[in-house]
Design a protein around this motif. Structure first.
Motif, PDB file in Angstrom:
ATOM      1  N   MET A   1       0.846  -1.202   0.000  1.00  0.00           N
ATOM      2  CA  MET A   1       0.000   0.000   0.000  1.00  0.00           C
ATOM      3  C   MET A   1       0.884   1.256   0.000  1.00  0.00           C
ATOM      4  O   MET A   1       1.896   1.309   0.683  1.00  0.00           O
ATOM      5  CB  MET A   1      -0.887   0.029   1.252  1.00  0.00           C
ATOM      6  N   LYS A   2       0.453   2.253  -0.720  1.00  0.00           N
ATOM      7  CA  LYS A   2       1.109   3.558  -0.694  1.00  0.00           C
ATOM      8  C   LYS A   2       0.216   4.538   0.073  1.00  0.00           C
ATOM      9  O   LYS A   2      -0.956   4.270   0.280  1.00  0.00           O
ATOM     10  CB  LYS A   2       1.340   4.065  -2.119  1.00  0.00           C
ATOM     11  N   GLN A   3       0.812   5.661   0.456  1.00  0.00           N
ATOM     12  CA  GLN A   3       0.018   6.669   1.147  1.00  0.00           C
ATOM     13  C   GLN A   3      -0.033   7.955   0.323  1.00  0.00           C
ATOM     14  O   GLN A   3       1.010   8.467  -0.110  1.00  0.00           O
ATOM     15  CB  GLN A   3       0.602   6.985   2.533  1.00  0.00           C
ATOM     16  N   ALA A   4      -1.239   8.452   0.107  1.00  0.00           N
ATOM     17  CA  ALA A   4      -1.413   9.741  -0.577  1.00  0.00           C
ATOM     18  C   ALA A   4      -1.649  10.816   0.480  1.00  0.00           C
ATOM     19  O   ALA A   4      -2.411  10.605   1.428  1.00  0.00           O
ATOM     20  CB  ALA A   4      -2.612   9.682  -1.513  1.00  0.00           C
ATOM     21  N   ILE A   5      -0.976  11.942   0.309  1.00  0.00           N
ATOM     22  CA  ILE A   5      -1.187  13.087   1.199  1.00  0.00           C
ATOM     23  C   ILE A   5      -1.616  14.263   0.324  1.00  0.00           C
ATOM     24  O   ILE A   5      -0.838  14.758  -0.491  1.00  0.00           O
ATOM     25  CB  ILE A   5       0.089  13.431   1.979  1.00  0.00           C
ATOM     26  N   LEU A   6      -2.854  14.642   0.473  1.00  0.00           N
ATOM     27  CA  LEU A   6      -3.398  15.717  -0.347  1.00  0.00           C
ATOM     28  C   LEU A   6      -3.612  16.950   0.505  1.00  0.00           C
ATOM     29  O   LEU A   6      -4.276  16.887   1.539  1.00  0.00           O
ATOM     30  CB  LEU A   6      -4.725  15.282  -0.983  1.00  0.00           C
ATOM     31  N   LYS A   7      -3.011  18.046   0.094  1.00  0.00           N
ATOM     32  CA  LYS A   7      -3.173  19.320   0.808  1.00  0.00           C
ATOM     33  C   LYS A   7      -4.294  20.081   0.124  1.00  0.00           C
ATOM     34  O   LYS A   7      -4.256  20.325  -1.080  1.00  0.00           O
ATOM     35  CB  LYS A   7      -1.860  20.103   0.729  1.00  0.00           C
ATOM     36  N   LEU A   8      -5.286  20.433   0.928  1.00  0.00           N
ATOM     37  CA  LEU A   8      -6.436  21.170   0.408  1.00  0.00           C
ATOM     38  C   LEU A   8      -6.270  22.650   0.711  1.00  0.00           C
ATOM     39  O   LEU A   8      -5.378  23.038   1.470  1.00  0.00           O
ATOM     40  CB  LEU A   8      -7.720  20.626   1.048  1.00  0.00           C
ATOM     41  N   ASP A   9      -7.133  23.443   0.123  1.00  0.00           N
ATOM     42  CA  ASP A   9      -7.147  24.870   0.429  1.00  0.00           C
ATOM     43  C   ASP A   9      -7.315  25.044   1.946  1.00  0.00           C
ATOM     44  O   ASP A   9      -8.213  24.444   2.542  1.00  0.00           O
ATOM     45  CB  ASP A   9      -8.330  25.509  -0.324  1.00  0.00           C
ATOM     46  N   GLY A  10      -6.471  25.837   2.548  1.00  0.00           N
ATOM     47  CA  GLY A  10      -6.490  26.013   3.998  1.00  0.00           C
ATOM     48  C   GLY A  10      -7.794  26.565   4.538  1.00  0.00           C
ATOM     49  O   GLY A  10      -8.054  26.494   5.735  1.00  0.00           O
ATOM     50  N   LEU A  11      -8.624  27.110   3.661  1.00  0.00           N
ATOM     51  CA  LEU A  11      -9.904  27.659   4.112  1.00  0.00           C
ATOM     52  C   LEU A  11     -11.076  26.757   3.752  1.00  0.00           C
ATOM     53  O   LEU A  11     -12.234  27.157   3.882  1.00  0.00           O
ATOM     54  CB  LEU A  11     -10.108  29.060   3.519  1.00  0.00           C
TER      55      LEU A  11
END
Lengths: 74, 186
Positions: A1-11
């Protein structure tokens, strides 16, 4: 398994982040979706044979939200 | 039964469409309506705790919950008035509060012991602050300094409630509340 890290708009609204979490959890091959509200991040493990991080980002963008960055960890 | 004219129906349809747009492209007004909805649900939780708390300190705790509930009710009106001042429409019907709050309301909570009730209240204030900090940033971005100032005061009040209720459990302010992000993955 891999891990995805998604950064969303801070607001991004925290309740929207919950909706995003549920949408990503529904993608085949995704496990252990975790939302970090303060950091505006979503982390998920995924089976690379069934999906990829860019697809997860597309799912979120398809809901109308902004994905600021996509990282993948082995 | 009240009949709504076509004009009234059109006004409300336009409001709903604008609200949906503002939510996806977050505005201070949309985020503040989450806050109002959270605090309406918080009023119910505090009343539930006041009515059902048990134990040797039940009377004292019920009085504390009542005082917090009254102050919380005042905040709903203050924030709602601020939105009206900005020509925004504050959430005002039960379906909006149900859709826009993010608190953990449930009937089972009445059977918790006093510590469990207090822990739930603490987590609700902490959840509300997720919206408050975003709403402050959005109000500043939209050049709405009065709304930003009021929301900043609300943030302080929420934090004070968290600290005081944590003290009843023998904790300092942030015990069990900080988000864990162990990875440096930015």
């Amino acid at each position: 398994m891999k891990q995805a890290i998604l950064k969303l708009d801070g607001l991004t609204c925290p309740s929207c982040m919950q909706k995003i979490e549920h949408a990503v959890a529904g993608v085949a091959g995704v496990q252990d979706v975790k939302v970090l509200f303060n950091a505006a991040k979503m982390k998920a493990h995924f089976d690379a044979e069934q999906t990829d991080a860019d697809h997860l980002a597309n799912v979120i963008q398809g809901l109308g939200y902004t994905v600021e960055s996509v990282n993948v960890k082995d | 039964m009240t009949e709504f004219t076509d004009t009234v129906k059109e006004q409300y349809a336009a409001e709903v469409a604008q609200s949906d747009y503002d939510h996806k492209h977050p505005t201070a007004g949309a985020m503040t309506n989450h806050i109002i909805s959270n605090h309406v649900v918080m009023t119910n939780r505090l009343r539930q705790a006041r009515w059902f708390v048990k134990g040797l300190n039940a009377g004292q705790l019920a009085a504390t919950f009542k005082a917090t509930g009254a102050a919380n009710f005042d905040w709903i009106d203050r924030i709602g008035q601020d939105l009206l001042d900005e020509d925004e429409i504050p959430a005002n019907i039960a379906s909006e509060y149900a859709a826009w709050n993010m608190l953990a309301e449930n009937g089972e909570a009445k059977y918790l012991d006093a510590a469990g009730m207090i822990d739930g209240i603490i987590h609700d204030f902490n959840t509300d602050n997720l919206f408050v900090t975003r709403a402050i940033a959005l109000a500043q971005k939209e050049n709405k300094p009065v709304l930003a100032a009021e929301l900043t005061a609300l943030y302080g009040w929420n934090n004070r409630q968290i600290r005081q209720y944590q003290a009843l459990l023998g904790n300092t302010a942030r015990v069990g509340l900080n988000e864990e992000d162990e990875d440096n993955d930015d």
